[in-house]
Design a protein around this motif. Sequence first.
Motif, PDB file in Angstrom:
ATOM      1  N   THR A   1      90.998  72.750 -15.124  1.00  0.00           N
ATOM      2  CA  THR A   1      91.773  73.452 -14.103  1.00  0.00           C
ATOM      3  C   THR A   1      90.890  74.243 -13.136  1.00  0.00           C
ATOM      4  N   HIS A   2      89.946  75.007 -13.697  1.00  0.00           N
ATOM      5  CA  HIS A   2      89.095  75.849 -12.839  1.00  0.00           C
ATOM      6  C   HIS A   2      88.181  74.999 -11.963  1.00  0.00           C
ATOM      7  N   TRP A   3      87.720  73.921 -12.515  1.00  0.00           N
ATOM      8  CA  TRP A   3      86.853  72.998 -11.768  1.00  0.00           C
ATOM      9  C   TRP A   3      87.622  72.438 -10.580  1.00  0.00           C
ATOM     10  N   LEU A   4      88.805  71.928 -10.845  1.00  0.00           N
ATOM     11  CA  LEU A   4      89.648  71.372  -9.783  1.00  0.00           C
ATOM     12  C   LEU A   4      89.982  72.435  -8.734  1.00  0.00           C
TER      13      LEU A   4
ATOM     14  N   SER B   1      94.059  65.800 -16.202  1.00  0.00           N
ATOM     15  CA  SER B   1      94.076  65.723 -17.659  1.00  0.00           C
ATOM     16  C   SER B   1      92.713  65.260 -18.169  1.00  0.00           C
ATOM     17  N   ARG B   2      92.569  65.301 -19.461  1.00  0.00           N
ATOM     18  CA  ARG B   2      91.261  65.100 -20.094  1.00  0.00           C
ATOM     19  C   ARG B   2      91.464  64.486 -21.468  1.00  0.00           C
ATOM     20  N   ASN B   3      90.517  63.671 -21.872  1.00  0.00           N
ATOM     21  CA  ASN B   3      90.531  63.153 -23.242  1.00  0.00           C
ATOM     22  C   ASN B   3      91.011  64.261 -24.199  1.00  0.00           C
TER      23      ASN B   3
ATOM     24  N   VAL C   1      88.951  70.414 -28.724  1.00  0.00           N
ATOM     25  CA  VAL C   1      87.727  71.154 -29.063  1.00  0.00           C
ATOM     26  C   VAL C   1      87.522  72.332 -28.108  1.00  0.00           C
ATOM     27  N   SER C   2      87.746  72.077 -26.817  1.00  0.00           N
ATOM     28  CA  SER C   2      87.599  73.137 -25.826  1.00  0.00           C
ATOM     29  C   SER C   2      88.593  74.270 -26.106  1.00  0.00           C
ATOM     30  N   MET C   3      89.794  73.898 -26.484  1.00  0.00           N
ATOM     31  CA  MET C   3      90.835  74.888 -26.755  1.00  0.00           C
ATOM     32  C   MET C   3      90.525  75.683 -28.021  1.00  0.00           C
TER      33      MET C   3
ATOM     34  N   MET D   1      85.886  62.811 -12.872  1.00  0.00           N
ATOM     35  CA  MET D   1      85.167  63.813 -12.072  1.00  0.00           C
ATOM     36  C   MET D   1      83.724  63.934 -12.555  1.00  0.00           C
ATOM     37  N   LYS D   2      83.534  63.833 -13.860  1.00  0.00           N
ATOM     38  CA  LYS D   2      82.173  63.875 -14.404  1.00  0.00           C
ATOM     39  C   LYS D   2      81.361  62.661 -13.940  1.00  0.00           C
ATOM     40  N   LYS D   3      82.030  61.519 -13.874  1.00  0.00           N
ATOM     41  CA  LYS D   3      81.342  60.274 -13.579  1.00  0.00           C
ATOM     42  C   LYS D   3      80.978  60.156 -12.113  1.00  0.00           C
TER      43      LYS D   3
ATOM     44  N   SER E   1      79.190  72.062  -9.269  1.00  0.00           N
ATOM     45  CA  SER E   1      78.600  71.604 -10.531  1.00  0.00           C
ATOM     46  C   SER E   1      78.841  72.674 -11.594  1.00  0.00           C
ATOM     47  N   PHE E   2      78.786  72.247 -12.837  1.00  0.00           N
ATOM     48  CA  PHE E   2      78.991  73.185 -13.948  1.00  0.00           C
ATOM     49  C   PHE E   2      78.048  74.385 -13.845  1.00  0.00           C
ATOM     50  N   SER E   3      76.753  74.096 -13.606  1.00  0.00           N
ATOM     51  CA  SER E   3      75.786  75.208 -13.606  1.00  0.00           C
ATOM     52  C   SER E   3      76.008  76.160 -12.436  1.00  0.00           C
ATOM     53  N   GLU E   4      76.327  75.613 -11.250  1.00  0.00           N
ATOM     54  CA  GLU E   4      76.613  76.483 -10.091  1.00  0.00           C
ATOM     55  C   GLU E   4      77.815  77.378 -10.374  1.00  0.00           C
ATOM     56  N   MET E   5      78.873  76.755 -10.877  1.00  0.00           N
ATOM     57  CA  MET E   5      80.100  77.534 -11.106  1.00  0.00           C
ATOM     58  C   MET E   5      79.879  78.587 -12.194  1.00  0.00           C
ATOM     59  N   LYS E   6      79.161  78.194 -13.222  1.00  0.00           N
ATOM     60  CA  LYS E   6      78.882  79.145 -14.312  1.00  0.00           C
ATOM     61  C   LYS E   6      78.034  80.320 -13.810  1.00  0.00           C
TER      62      LYS E   6
ATOM     63  N   LEU F   1      84.807  83.136 -19.860  1.00  0.00           N
ATOM     64  CA  LEU F   1      85.204  82.358 -21.041  1.00  0.00           C
ATOM     65  C   LEU F   1      85.381  80.878 -20.728  1.00  0.00           C
ATOM     66  N   ILE F   2      85.370  80.544 -19.445  1.00  0.00           N
ATOM     67  CA  ILE F   2      85.752  79.188 -19.045  1.00  0.00           C
ATOM     68  C   ILE F   2      84.594  78.204 -19.135  1.00  0.00           C
ATOM     69  N   PHE F   3      83.420  78.634 -18.706  1.00  0.00           N
ATOM     70  CA  PHE F   3      82.312  77.686 -18.568  1.00  0.00           C
ATOM     71  C   PHE F   3      81.510  77.637 -19.866  1.00  0.00           C
ATOM     72  N   ARG F   4      81.952  76.787 -20.758  1.00  0.00           N
ATOM     73  CA  ARG F   4      81.363  76.721 -22.097  1.00  0.00           C
ATOM     74  C   ARG F   4      80.270  75.666 -22.132  1.00  0.00           C
ATOM     75  N   LYS F   5      80.661  74.403 -22.028  1.00  0.00           N
ATOM     76  CA  LYS F   5      79.694  73.321 -22.174  1.00  0.00           C
ATOM     77  C   LYS F   5      79.822  72.296 -21.042  1.00  0.00           C
ATOM     78  N   GLY F   6      81.053  71.980 -20.703  1.00  0.00           N
ATOM     79  CA  GLY F   6      81.295  71.112 -19.552  1.00  0.00           C
ATOM     80  C   GLY F   6      80.823  69.686 -19.719  1.00  0.00           C
TER      81      GLY F   6
HETATM   82  P1  A3P Z   1      84.444  72.900 -22.402  1.00  0.00           P
HETATM   83  O1  A3P Z   1      85.096  73.964 -23.227  1.00  0.00           O
HETATM   84  O2  A3P Z   1      84.482  71.562 -23.080  1.00  0.00           O
HETATM   85  O3  A3P Z   1      83.074  73.268 -21.951  1.00  0.00           O
HETATM   86  P2  A3P Z   1      90.101  74.828 -17.838  1.00  0.00           P
HETATM   87  O4  A3P Z   1      89.504  75.223 -16.537  1.00  0.00           O
HETATM   88  O5  A3P Z   1      91.306  73.969 -17.699  1.00  0.00           O
HETATM   89  O6  A3P Z   1      90.314  76.008 -18.720  1.00  0.00           O
HETATM   90  O7  A3P Z   1      89.044  73.870 -18.572  1.00  0.00           O
HETATM   91  C1  A3P Z   1      87.849  74.406 -19.069  1.00  0.00           C
HETATM   92  C2  A3P Z   1      86.888  73.284 -19.406  1.00  0.00           C
HETATM   93  O8  A3P Z   1      86.380  72.724 -18.186  1.00  0.00           O
HETATM   94  C3  A3P Z   1      85.699  73.780 -20.201  1.00  0.00           C
HETATM   95  O9  A3P Z   1      85.329  72.701 -21.071  1.00  0.00           O
HETATM   96  C4  A3P Z   1      84.701  74.012 -19.080  1.00  0.00           C
HETATM   97  O10 A3P Z   1      83.359  74.058 -19.500  1.00  0.00           O
HETATM   98  C5  A3P Z   1      84.964  72.811 -18.191  1.00  0.00           C
HETATM   99  N1  A3P Z   1      84.455  73.000 -16.829  1.00  0.00           N
HETATM  100  C6  A3P Z   1      84.651  74.042 -16.004  1.00  0.00           C
HETATM  101  N2  A3P Z   1      83.993  73.883 -14.844  1.00  0.00           N
HETATM  102  C7  A3P Z   1      83.347  72.707 -14.936  1.00  0.00           C
HETATM  103  C8  A3P Z   1      82.472  71.996 -14.048  1.00  0.00           C
HETATM  104  N3  A3P Z   1      82.149  72.485 -12.851  1.00  0.00           N
HETATM  105  N4  A3P Z   1      81.999  70.797 -14.464  1.00  0.00           N
HETATM  106  C9  A3P Z   1      82.315  70.314 -15.677  1.00  0.00           C
HETATM  107  N5  A3P Z   1      83.121  70.945 -16.556  1.00  0.00           N
HETATM  108  C10 A3P Z   1      83.632  72.128 -16.192  1.00  0.00           C
END
Ligand code: A3P
Length: 280
Positions: free
Chosen positions: A45-48, A110-112, A118-120, A177-179, A209-214, A237-242
């Motif tokens: 959600t946050h990524w989108l 949506s996501r696998n 696991v993320s939840m 989106m990852k691909k 990107s994950f790292s920029e957003m984190k 709490l959102i940017f865990r592993k991505g």
């Molecule tokens: P993980 O817990 O697997 O790392 P939401 O925004 O719906 O709460 O989803 C959070 C998940 O999206 C987390 O997954 C988070 O790391 C991942 N995420 C957030 N920003 C991302 C990004 N820019 N690229 C890839 N994954 C991202």
Amino acid sequence: ETELIHMFKGIPFTTRSSLELLKSLDTFDAREDDVLLGSYPKSGTHWLAGVITKLYNTPITLTSPIEFGDVSKLEELNKLSSKRIIPTHLDYNMLPSNFKNKNCKMIYISRNPKDTAVSMYHYYRENPHLPTVDTWTAFFDLFLEGDVVCGSWFDHFLSWEEHKNDKNILFLFYEDMKKDLPKIVKEISVFLDIDISDDDIQDICKKSSFSEMKNNTEKENSDPSHTVCALTSNRKLIFRKGTVGDWKNHFTPKQNLKFEEIFNEKMKLSKMAKRLTYEF
Ligand code: A3P
């Protein structure tokens, strides 16, 4: 201990969504140019939302989720004069009917579900607004039973998938989106009628990107009213592993079999199930 979860129409909600608000949702005055961002928690959600806010070159407001807050929420949204981008974890059947009557654009991500689970699980462990879970094993069972906040992943996904042919809804997948993020950003811009150059798309992808957003999140002071998830206002709490496929580090072979058995049963009529199972 204050209650963290309460039930509404058979679905567990965070008490950060008041029952009065949930009951009054259907009276919401949607506008034709509203854009809804629908998702089950932990689907990206946050990524989108990050991508979409960078796409517009006209003024927009990314609001907090429509179901977050108390009964004054709808009035607060009414007061916004700019175009509204409204996130929500509601299942399709609970959306204010005005969004449907007015054919508002909606994007569902949506996501696998193995990775979502696991993320939840980690979110439950870190997030003070969610009940305590002791072990992955315990959480795994709760997730499959739909005994988690926002209810069953399957019910949520299927409620939206029922509308897969609606022209006003775009379905996106975290793994896509990852691909190939530029491809998806292009797709979103076409869907939202936004003119954008390939250079701008590249730039948006870099900033998303994950790292920029984190990193950006770690620098900023979080504003509690600026959440896109009703379950927390703490973006840290959102940017865990991505990544894709982290479920492999958590699922036992037995859990995997059980998950797939239930997935295959619940999703047997789903046309989109294949998009969720690249990494099964
Ligand atoms: P993980 O817990 O697997 O790392 P939401 O925004 O719906 O709460 O989803 C959070 C998940 O999206 C987390 O997954 C988070 O790391 C991942 N995420 C957030 N920003 C991302 C990004 N820019 N690229 C890839 N994954 C991202």
